[in-house]
Write a protein that holds these residues in place. Sequence first.
Motif, PDB file in Angstrom:
ATOM      1  N   GLY A  28     -13.358  -7.386  -1.742  1.00 55.12           N
ATOM      2  CA  GLY A  28     -12.080  -7.029  -1.140  1.00 55.12           C
ATOM      3  C   GLY A  28     -12.260  -7.047   0.361  1.00 55.12           C
ATOM      4  O   GLY A  28     -12.691  -8.036   0.934  1.00 55.12           O
ATOM      5  N   GLY A  29     -11.993  -5.936   1.020  1.00 56.07           N
ATOM      6  CA  GLY A  29     -12.181  -5.842   2.463  1.00 56.07           C
ATOM      7  C   GLY A  29     -13.477  -5.182   2.876  1.00 56.07           C
ATOM      8  O   GLY A  29     -13.710  -4.954   4.060  1.00 56.07           O
ATOM      9  N   PHE A  30     -14.326  -4.848   1.922  1.00 61.38           N
ATOM     10  CA  PHE A  30     -15.605  -4.202   2.242  1.00 61.38           C
ATOM     11  C   PHE A  30     -16.679  -5.273   2.401  1.00 61.38           C
ATOM     12  O   PHE A  30     -16.931  -6.056   1.483  1.00 61.38           O
ATOM     13  N   VAL A  31     -17.297  -5.300   3.576  1.00 61.36           N
ATOM     14  CA  VAL A  31     -18.337  -6.282   3.886  1.00 61.36           C
ATOM     15  C   VAL A  31     -19.687  -5.570   3.778  1.00 61.36           C
ATOM     16  O   VAL A  31     -20.043  -4.781   4.655  1.00 61.36           O
ATOM     17  N   PRO A  32     -20.465  -5.818   2.686  1.00 59.67           N
ATOM     18  CA  PRO A  32     -21.739  -5.116   2.506  1.00 59.67           C
ATOM     19  C   PRO A  32     -22.717  -5.306   3.669  1.00 59.67           C
ATOM     20  O   PRO A  32     -23.482  -4.396   3.980  1.00 59.67           O
ATOM     21  N   SER A  33     -22.676  -6.463   4.331  1.00 56.64           N
ATOM     22  CA  SER A  33     -23.589  -6.697   5.446  1.00 56.64           C
ATOM     23  C   SER A  33     -23.155  -5.954   6.708  1.00 56.64           C
ATOM     24  O   SER A  33     -23.910  -5.864   7.667  1.00 56.64           O
ATOM     25  N   ALA A  34     -21.950  -5.413   6.714  1.00 55.17           N
ATOM     26  CA  ALA A  34     -21.434  -4.662   7.868  1.00 55.17           C
ATOM     27  C   ALA A  34     -20.628  -3.456   7.392  1.00 55.17           C
ATOM     28  O   ALA A  34     -19.434  -3.341   7.657  1.00 55.17           O
TER      29      ALA A  34
ATOM     30  N   GLU B 114     -12.446 -16.734  16.775  1.00 56.35           N
ATOM     31  CA  GLU B 114     -13.739 -16.132  17.115  1.00 56.35           C
ATOM     32  C   GLU B 114     -13.590 -14.636  17.389  1.00 56.35           C
ATOM     33  O   GLU B 114     -14.422 -13.837  16.980  1.00 56.35           O
ATOM     34  N   ILE B 115     -12.503 -14.274  18.077  1.00 49.70           N
ATOM     35  CA  ILE B 115     -12.265 -12.859  18.363  1.00 49.70           C
ATOM     36  C   ILE B 115     -12.014 -12.090  17.066  1.00 49.70           C
ATOM     37  O   ILE B 115     -12.512 -10.968  16.891  1.00 49.70           O
ATOM     38  N   GLU B 116     -11.256 -12.680  16.137  1.00 46.70           N
ATOM     39  CA  GLU B 116     -11.014 -12.020  14.852  1.00 46.70           C
ATOM     40  C   GLU B 116     -12.319 -11.803  14.093  1.00 46.70           C
ATOM     41  O   GLU B 116     -12.523 -10.738  13.498  1.00 46.70           O
ATOM     42  N   ASP B 117     -13.199 -12.795  14.105  1.00 49.96           N
ATOM     43  CA  ASP B 117     -14.493 -12.639  13.433  1.00 49.96           C
ATOM     44  C   ASP B 117     -15.293 -11.490  14.038  1.00 49.96           C
ATOM     45  O   ASP B 117     -15.946 -10.727  13.319  1.00 49.96           O
ATOM     46  N   LEU B 118     -15.242 -11.350  15.355  1.00 52.08           N
ATOM     47  CA  LEU B 118     -15.970 -10.277  16.030  1.00 52.08           C
ATOM     48  C   LEU B 118     -15.319  -8.910  15.810  1.00 52.08           C
ATOM     49  O   LEU B 118     -16.012  -7.918  15.601  1.00 52.08           O
ATOM     50  N   TYR B 119     -14.001  -8.880  15.853  1.00 51.09           N
ATOM     51  CA  TYR B 119     -13.291  -7.604  15.831  1.00 51.09           C
ATOM     52  C   TYR B 119     -13.078  -7.062  14.419  1.00 51.09           C
ATOM     53  O   TYR B 119     -13.249  -5.868  14.180  1.00 51.09           O
ATOM     54  N   PHE B 120     -12.666  -7.923  13.484  1.00 49.84           N
ATOM     55  CA  PHE B 120     -12.383  -7.465  12.128  1.00 49.84           C
ATOM     56  C   PHE B 120     -13.602  -7.636  11.229  1.00 49.84           C
ATOM     57  O   PHE B 120     -14.279  -6.687  10.906  1.00 49.84           O
ATOM     58  N   TYR B 121     -13.842  -8.840  10.813  1.00 58.07           N
ATOM     59  CA  TYR B 121     -15.006  -9.187  10.009  1.00 58.07           C
ATOM     60  C   TYR B 121     -15.128 -10.697  10.034  1.00 58.07           C
ATOM     61  O   TYR B 121     -14.120 -11.396  10.141  1.00 58.07           O
ATOM     62  N   PRO B 122     -16.350 -11.211   9.939  1.00 54.20           N
ATOM     63  CA  PRO B 122     -16.492 -12.672   9.865  1.00 54.20           C
ATOM     64  C   PRO B 122     -15.832 -13.162   8.581  1.00 54.20           C
ATOM     65  O   PRO B 122     -16.140 -12.677   7.497  1.00 54.20           O
ATOM     66  N   VAL B 123     -14.899 -14.076   8.720  1.00 53.78           N
ATOM     67  CA  VAL B 123     -14.110 -14.516   7.567  1.00 53.78           C
ATOM     68  C   VAL B 123     -14.989 -15.159   6.496  1.00 53.78           C
ATOM     69  O   VAL B 123     -14.637 -15.139   5.317  1.00 53.78           O
TER      70      VAL B 123
ATOM     71  N   LEU C   9       0.830  -1.201   0.000  1.00 54.08           N
ATOM     72  CA  LEU C   9       0.000   0.000   0.000  1.00 54.08           C
ATOM     73  C   LEU C   9       0.863   1.248   0.000  1.00 54.08           C
ATOM     74  O   LEU C   9       0.653   2.175  -0.794  1.00 54.08           O
ATOM     75  N   TYR C  10       1.868   1.278   0.876  1.00 52.73           N
ATOM     76  CA  TYR C  10       2.742   2.446   0.973  1.00 52.73           C
ATOM     77  C   TYR C  10       3.630   2.589  -0.266  1.00 52.73           C
ATOM     78  O   TYR C  10       3.879   3.703  -0.722  1.00 52.73           O
ATOM     79  N   LEU C  11       4.095   1.476  -0.812  1.00 45.72           N
ATOM     80  CA  LEU C  11       4.913   1.535  -2.027  1.00 45.72           C
ATOM     81  C   LEU C  11       4.104   2.125  -3.189  1.00 45.72           C
ATOM     82  O   LEU C  11       4.573   3.034  -3.881  1.00 45.72           O
ATOM     83  N   PHE C  12       2.888   1.611  -3.383  1.00 47.57           N
ATOM     84  CA  PHE C  12       2.054   2.153  -4.457  1.00 47.57           C
ATOM     85  C   PHE C  12       1.729   3.625  -4.213  1.00 47.57           C
ATOM     86  O   PHE C  12       1.706   4.422  -5.154  1.00 47.57           O
ATOM     87  N   LEU C  13       1.487   3.996  -2.972  1.00 49.63           N
ATOM     88  CA  LEU C  13       1.193   5.392  -2.669  1.00 49.63           C
ATOM     89  C   LEU C  13       2.393   6.283  -3.013  1.00 49.63           C
ATOM     90  O   LEU C  13       2.225   7.350  -3.619  1.00 49.63           O
ATOM     91  N   LEU C  14       3.596   5.842  -2.668  1.00 44.87           N
ATOM     92  CA  LEU C  14       4.795   6.612  -3.018  1.00 44.87           C
ATOM     93  C   LEU C  14       4.971   6.710  -4.533  1.00 44.87           C
ATOM     94  O   LEU C  14       5.331   7.774  -5.059  1.00 44.87           O
TER      95      LEU C  14
ATOM     96  N   THR D  22     -11.324   0.047   4.117  1.00 51.64           N
ATOM     97  CA  THR D  22     -11.317  -0.301   2.698  1.00 51.64           C
ATOM     98  C   THR D  22     -11.931   0.831   1.870  1.00 51.64           C
ATOM     99  O   THR D  22     -11.383   1.227   0.840  1.00 51.64           O
ATOM    100  N   LEU D  23     -13.057   1.347   2.322  1.00 50.30           N
ATOM    101  CA  LEU D  23     -13.720   2.437   1.607  1.00 50.30           C
ATOM    102  C   LEU D  23     -12.840   3.687   1.589  1.00 50.30           C
ATOM    103  O   LEU D  23     -12.725   4.360   0.560  1.00 50.30           O
ATOM    104  N   HIS D  24     -12.193   3.991   2.710  1.00 41.99           N
ATOM    105  CA  HIS D  24     -11.297   5.147   2.792  1.00 41.99           C
ATOM    106  C   HIS D  24     -10.201   5.072   1.727  1.00 41.99           C
ATOM    107  O   HIS D  24      -9.989   6.020   0.962  1.00 41.99           O
ATOM    108  N   TRP D  25      -9.497   3.930   1.672  1.00 41.35           N
ATOM    109  CA  TRP D  25      -8.408   3.786   0.714  1.00 41.35           C
ATOM    110  C   TRP D  25      -8.928   3.749  -0.712  1.00 41.35           C
ATOM    111  O   TRP D  25      -8.296   4.297  -1.625  1.00 41.35           O
TER     112      TRP D  25
END
Length: 195
Positions: free
Chosen positions: A115-121, A100-109, A33-38, A130-133
């Motif tokens: 990509g990283g955008f979860v339409p249901s959440a 289980e914690i990752e599913d709760l904290y990040f997104y259910p796998v 991400l940073y390489l492409f941004l540079l 994801t939307l920001h970038w």
Amino acid sequence: MEKSAQKIDLWMEQLRRMREMQYAYHKKFFHGLYLFLLLVIGCLLWDNPVSLALVPLLVITAGTQSCFYLHFVDFARIHAHFVESRLNKVLGKSTLVGSEIEDLYFYPVDAPKVGGFVPSAPLRFFSFFTLHWTLLWIGLAAFALWRLLPMMGPCGRHYLWLVGLWATLNFIYLAWFFYKASDRQAMDSFLKKCS
């Protein structure tokens, strides 16, 4: 060493490998991400037709590359969840709860996503990130095109059409791939057979 202890050691080793893989691709994601941004900022600062023409292509590639890394992170999460489930059957129901914690904290796998955008959440931080970038990349590409198209004259329409087609094809494939999740489903089926 008895057989169940050997299994536990092997499963713990698999879990360690999956967590290392998850970390490695997470790290690659941010470095990329940073390489492409540079690269994009460098092309914008150089401000000639060739460098400006590269910006939209770099933006599309950055998005696709980011999804590639996410694909590997998801693989590691799915496999780690499977290994944790096996270990929990032997060690006790809630001995290992990382998945289980990752599913709760990040997104259910297993949630459908683009990509990283979860339409249901859409309000979860991972979706927002994801939307920001995505909006930042689109803004940088639009700025480059705003600077470039007047320099190109009539050729600009053809270039814009080709970039739009390439971006659309990439988006359609990534949306289809992540939303359909056939690889994840095949992996789930395989792992269920192994249980």
